[in-house]
Motif scaffolding. Structure first.
Motif, mmCIF file in Angstrom:
data_model
loop_
_atom_site.group_PDB
_atom_site.id
_atom_site.type_symbol
_atom_site.label_atom_id
_atom_site.label_comp_id
_atom_site.label_asym_id
_atom_site.label_seq_id
_atom_site.Cartn_x
_atom_site.Cartn_y
_atom_site.Cartn_z
ATOM 1 N N ARG A 53 -15.075 14.584 1.766
ATOM 2 C CA ARG A 53 -14.616 13.876 0.563
ATOM 3 C C ARG A 53 -15.378 14.277 -0.695
ATOM 4 N NH1 ARG A 53 -12.168 8.038 2.252
ATOM 5 N NH2 ARG A 53 -10.912 8.540 0.424
ATOM 6 N N ASP A 63 -2.700 5.553 -3.774
ATOM 7 C CA ASP A 63 -3.736 6.583 -3.957
ATOM 8 C C ASP A 63 -3.247 7.616 -4.951
ATOM 9 O OD1 ASP A 63 -4.268 6.024 -0.621
ATOM 10 O OD2 ASP A 63 -5.922 5.986 -2.075
ATOM 11 N N PHE A 115 -16.335 2.200 3.865
ATOM 12 C CA PHE A 115 -16.342 2.072 5.331
ATOM 13 C C PHE A 115 -17.760 1.952 5.882
ATOM 14 C CE2 PHE A 115 -11.999 2.474 6.173
ATOM 15 C CZ PHE A 115 -11.446 3.578 5.551
ATOM 16 N N GLU A 155 -10.510 13.149 3.321
ATOM 17 C CA GLU A 155 -10.935 12.141 4.296
ATOM 18 C C GLU A 155 -10.823 12.682 5.707
ATOM 19 O OE1 GLU A 155 -9.081 8.323 4.120
ATOM 20 O OE2 GLU A 155 -10.288 7.557 5.786
ATOM 21 N N MET A 170 -13.034 -1.176 -4.529
ATOM 22 C CA MET A 170 -12.732 -1.069 -3.096
ATOM 23 C C MET A 170 -14.022 -0.905 -2.313
ATOM 24 S SD MET A 170 -10.616 1.811 -0.981
ATOM 25 C CE MET A 170 -9.044 1.494 -1.735
ATOM 26 N N TRP A 199 -5.519 14.807 -1.412
ATOM 27 C CA TRP A 199 -5.190 13.478 -1.958
ATOM 28 C C TRP A 199 -4.135 13.521 -3.052
ATOM 29 C CZ3 TRP A 199 -5.572 9.022 0.202
ATOM 30 C CH2 TRP A 199 -6.578 8.785 1.138
ATOM 31 N N TYR A 226 -5.959 3.473 -6.482
ATOM 32 C CA TYR A 226 -7.272 3.420 -5.835
ATOM 33 C C TYR A 226 -8.105 4.607 -6.353
ATOM 34 C CZ TYR A 226 -4.472 0.812 -2.386
ATOM 35 O OH TYR A 226 -3.618 -0.069 -1.749
ATOM 36 N N LEU A 282 0.835 -1.209 0.000
ATOM 37 C CA LEU A 282 0.000 0.000 0.000
ATOM 38 C C LEU A 282 0.864 1.251 0.000
ATOM 39 C CD1 LEU A 282 -2.534 1.762 0.831
ATOM 40 C CD2 LEU A 282 -2.107 1.019 3.164
ATOM 41 N N ASN A 283 0.618 2.122 -1.019
ATOM 42 C CA ASN A 283 1.193 3.458 -1.058
ATOM 43 C C ASN A 283 2.711 3.518 -0.972
ATOM 44 O OD1 ASN A 283 -0.762 5.259 -1.784
ATOM 45 N ND2 ASN A 283 -1.631 5.340 0.282
ATOM 46 N N MET A 320 -6.971 -5.136 3.529
ATOM 47 C CA MET A 320 -5.985 -4.062 3.569
ATOM 48 C C MET A 320 -5.611 -3.737 5.003
ATOM 49 S SD MET A 320 -6.217 -0.084 2.320
ATOM 50 C CE MET A 320 -6.666 -0.349 0.614
ATOM 51 N N ASP A 354 -11.429 -1.360 2.157
ATOM 52 C CA ASP A 354 -10.760 -0.112 2.473
ATOM 53 C C ASP A 354 -9.895 -0.367 3.711
ATOM 54 O OD1 ASP A 354 -11.858 3.357 2.281
ATOM 55 O OD2 ASP A 354 -9.901 2.484 2.622
ATOM 56 N N TYR A 355 -9.118 0.634 4.060
ATOM 57 C CA TYR A 355 -8.078 0.504 5.080
ATOM 58 C C TYR A 355 -8.626 -0.016 6.424
ATOM 59 C CZ TYR A 355 -3.813 2.000 7.563
ATOM 60 O OH TYR A 355 -2.656 2.045 8.271
ATOM 61 N N LYS A 376 -13.806 3.168 -6.351
ATOM 62 C CA LYS A 376 -14.179 3.178 -4.921
ATOM 63 C C LYS A 376 -15.195 4.263 -4.663
ATOM 64 C CE LYS A 376 -10.367 6.242 -3.531
ATOM 65 N NZ LYS A 376 -9.037 6.330 -2.927
ATOM 66 N N HIS A 377 -15.873 4.255 -3.460
ATOM 67 C CA HIS A 377 -15.850 3.239 -2.420
ATOM 68 C C HIS A 377 -17.209 2.572 -2.473
ATOM 69 C CE1 HIS A 377 -13.236 6.625 -1.208
ATOM 70 N NE2 HIS A 377 -12.504 5.731 -0.563
#
Ligand code: GLC
Length: 739
Positions: free
Chosen positions: A145, A87, A231, A493, A228, A403, A131, A57-58, A295, A263-264, A184-185
């Motif tokens: 967001r 991202d 939440f 976010e 993805m 972002w 993502y 990731l990232n 993730m 998602d995370y 996403k999402h």
């Protein structure tokens, strides 16, 4: 690799190796051993899992990704390459405007081109998956967001989702030159109650399907390789464990056979949601919903194998998930080239080229929305007036938004730099005048140290001096340009806010400056619609600039001096006040509409203390030019399968205009309540000075489909209204009957 061989590979894997492919860890597990101790201990996973993990990731950068991949493969028994996911939402190194600004271009073709640049830059930097796009429909500007969304309309979101996926993946037949898109999402994350981040989403299936799913569906239909999960809950079940969303709709109905990634930490968060009592139950829920990759938690790593061994999970489910991950790696060609051609030299040749910058400048020009222009103050003539630029964003390079994770503010052309390039020295001055915020303490939550926070604001004495210098400079100026807005970290976010007006410290500064009686222009930098209700009274002109990206300053100066005629149109309405939220132009009819013929005065749908209407409606934006619309001509008044709506546009100005003509419909009577308006078609028409053009829209019967009372997707015969105009509230209309 041939799929038969890939299948052999799958069958040859141990359970630990299979589970490893379904785990995604952050870069700190790969950069250095001591760093991994902390997160490793926190996640409770073993080095054995880390050695066979499937994706990272990232982490980006040709050198870094190559080093990690080389080290990993050397140690890997089956030589299954790592997937690098990141991202990269609206730019890798060349940063375009935030997606809410991209939505304001109403130009999906241009945005597809922009996402081709993003794909090439990202691939050269070793990224395999991004993502993006985030296609969550949003109608509540309190939600931070908004920044990442193309706005409030299902049709527009779907068109941009398709454009972004095609731009990112660059697929031509078997060729897959771009990077994989992870849309996403999923799903409906933008509908969190009260606009509060991570909050509950609860809506009817009808509204979900009618409005909120269009962007994801368009992305999947365009070939997005991953989805993805979001939440939020939907209908009482968090998306990551929601079989209705992931299995019934995404996989079974839409035929999506790509990778679903949580998602995370969202798998583990099923416990906090209260639908799983522990990581074992969370793993069970997520795997049964066919969520493939976990993730950044230890759930799958620690619980999947025991669950299979205990017979609680069908091993076939795990094999299918691993197969989808291996197939994605194979589609990317990673088994042949784990680096996909990414080298330091290739990266240097590809990032932030002049060509990329000039495309970014063009996109930013089309993203800027002229909200007000009293007495045609704009465009300005270079060196005709003495200009003072003030405000915290005047000389600020942080114009890339939350972002732009891999972008650099130092690449950005500030508004001041662009103005000073355009004007002679004696005709432009800059005074900051005031801080962006009065209190930066909240940045502590995002990791800022006390020293960093302390260094951000001016002391009381410095504030006094800054204000007096601005007032003194203002006295000598003819025009004052205010570069104001919300802090980068006040959107994105975890950026929900209940007061979405300009920061108080900025409003107080503006109150002082307008006493000078000069002509005033506001440039608003924000990741969401702000309630600019007071500024509408105070300012002569207002430009909504979003976070405009690497070429922000240049594009703003192009608009200010009329080198480019503003053409941006809002893809999300601006509220008069936060109390109106959530709001959207395509709201349902009610039994007591404002213009009710049966109810008067108090007893209609309205507030006692606010208009219903937004400050600036969906689709709104001014031009320096003037385009006249002729009467609508319908090819028939009784539509069966197709109806052509045509009109003539005439540019009666000396400016070249890019006019976005919008076509909406209303289904007057349906088997369920229908919206007052729905955007169905639009065209961005270029008109030279005094040019006249015929514009035609072809409306198909299928364009009128909706989820009827029995939830079938179709339409019923009856009366319709077609509206055509410059924005949702400025249209002309005609009636027709659907036979
Ligand atoms: C974040 C975001 C998601 C992002 C992911 C990985 O929490 O919700 O949009 O892609 O984690 O950084």
């Amino acid at each position: 690799m041939q799929e038969a061989k890939l299948k052999e590979l799958l069958d040859s894997l141990t359970w630990t190796e299979k589970v490893g492919q379904l785990v995604q860890l952050s870069g700190d597990f790969f950069h250095s051993a001591e760093l991994a101790v902390g997160p490793k201990k926190k996640l409770g996973i073993t080095q054995e899992t880390i050695d066979v993990v499937g994706s990272v990731l990232n982490v980006t950068g040709a050198e870094t990704t190559r080093n990690i991949q080389e080290k990993y493969l050397k140690n890997s028994h089956h030589k299954i390459p790592l997937l690098f996911m990141a991202d990269i939402i609206y730019g890798y190194r060349t940063i375009f405007p935030i997606p809410l600004g991209l939505g304001a271009t109403w130009n999906p073709e241009l945005i597809e081109e922009a996402y081709g640049v993003i794909a090439r830059e990202s691939r050269s930097a070793g990224a395999h998956v991004t993502y993006a796009p985030m296609v969550d429909l949003v109608r509540d500007a309190r939600w931070g967001r908004c920044l990442e969304s193309t706005g409030e309309d299902p049709q527009l979101n779907a068109d941009f989702a398709k454009a972004m996926v095609l731009g990112l993946q660059q697929e031509q037949g078997e060729m897959f030159e771009g990077i994989a898109s992870c849309v996403k999402h999923f799903a409906a994350y933008g509908a969190g109650e009260a606009g509060r981040e991570y909050n509950t989403v609860d809506m009817s299936e009808r509204r979900l399907r009618q409005d909120y799913l269009s962007g994801y569906k368009a992305a999947v239909d365009a070939g997005a390789k991953l989805v993805m999960t979001s939440f939020n809950t939907y209908d009482g079940m968090p998306a990551t464990g929601n079989e209705f969303l992931l299995k019934e709709i995404l996989r079974d109905e839409w035929g999506f056979d790509g990778v679903i990634i949580s998602d995370y930490a969202a798998v583990q968060e099923l416990i906090a949601h209260g639908v799983a009592k522990d990581e074992r139950e969370a793993t069970l829920l997520a795997m049964k919903a066919t969520n493939d990759i976990d993730m950044k938690t230890g759930c799958y790593a620690n619980e999947l194998e025991p669950l299979v061994k205990a017979g609680a999970i069908d091993p076939e489910l795990v094999d299918e998930a691993v197969w989808r991950v291996l197939k994605l790696k194979n589609d990317l060609g990673l088994f042949e080239d784990p680096y996909r051609g990414s080298t330091v030299e290739q990266e240097q040749r590809t990032l932030l080229t002049e060509e990329n910058r000039s495309l970014a400048r063009k996109v930013t020009q089309e993203s800027l929305v002229l909200l007000q222009n009293k007495n045609d103050l704009l465009p300005l003539k270079p060196n005709e007036d003495k200009i003072l630029l003030v405000g915290p964003y005047g000389d600020e390079q942080d114009l890339i938004g939350l972002w732009a994770v891999h972008g650099k503010s130092s690449d950005v052309v500030s508004i001041r730099a662009a103005l000073e390039k355009e004007l002679s020295k004696e005709n432009v001055a800059f005074e900051k005048g005031c801080d962006l915020l009065a209190d930066y303490q909240f940045l502590g939550e995002f990791g800022a140290t006390k020293e960093q926070i302390h260094s951000l604001g001016m002391t009381a004495e410095e504030k006094e001096i800054a204000l007096n210098k601005a007032l003194a400079a203002g006295k000598k100026a003819d025009i004052i340009i205010y570069a104001m807005g919300e802090h980068t970290m006040q959107s994105g976010e975890a950026g929900s806010r209940t007061d979405i007006s300009l920061p108080t410290i900025q409003k107080e500064f503006m109150e002082q400056m307008i006493t000078l009686g000069k002509k005033n222009i506001l440039i608003s930098i924000s990741g969401r619609p702000l309630t600019l209700t007071k500024e509408v009274e105070q300012m002569d002109a207002i430009i909504q600039a979003w976070f405009p990206g690497t070429e922000g300053g240049n594009a703003l100066v192009d608009i200010l001096f009329g080198k480019v005629n503003p053409s941006g149109r809002l893809s999300m309405g601006f509220p008069e006040n936060v109390g109106q939220l959530p709001m959207s132009y395509n709201e349902f009819k009610t039994g007591r509409p404002l213009n009710s013929s049966t109810h008067r005065g108090r007893f209609v749908t309205k507030y006692l203390d606010s208009p219903n209407a937004p400050l600036f409606p969906f689709g709104f934006g001014l031009s320096y030019g003037k385009v006249e619309y002729s009467e609508l001509i319908l090819s028939t008044k009784q539509m069966t399968d197709e109806l052509t709506v045509s009109l003539r546009l005439k540019n009666i100005s000396d400016y070249t205009c890019l006019e976005t003509v919008q076509l909406y419909i209303q289904d007057v009577t349906g088997s369920v309540v229908r919206p007052v308006k729905e955007l169905k078609k639009y065209q961005k028409v270029s008109l030279l000075p005094n040019e006249e053009k015929l514009v035609e829209f072809s409306l198909q019967r299928s364009d009128l489909y909706y989820y009827m009372k029995d939830m079938q997707f179709g339409t019923e015969a009856g009366e319709f209204i077609v509206f055509v105009g410059k924005n949702a509230n400025d249209t002309q209309q005609a009636e027709f009957e659907l036979m």
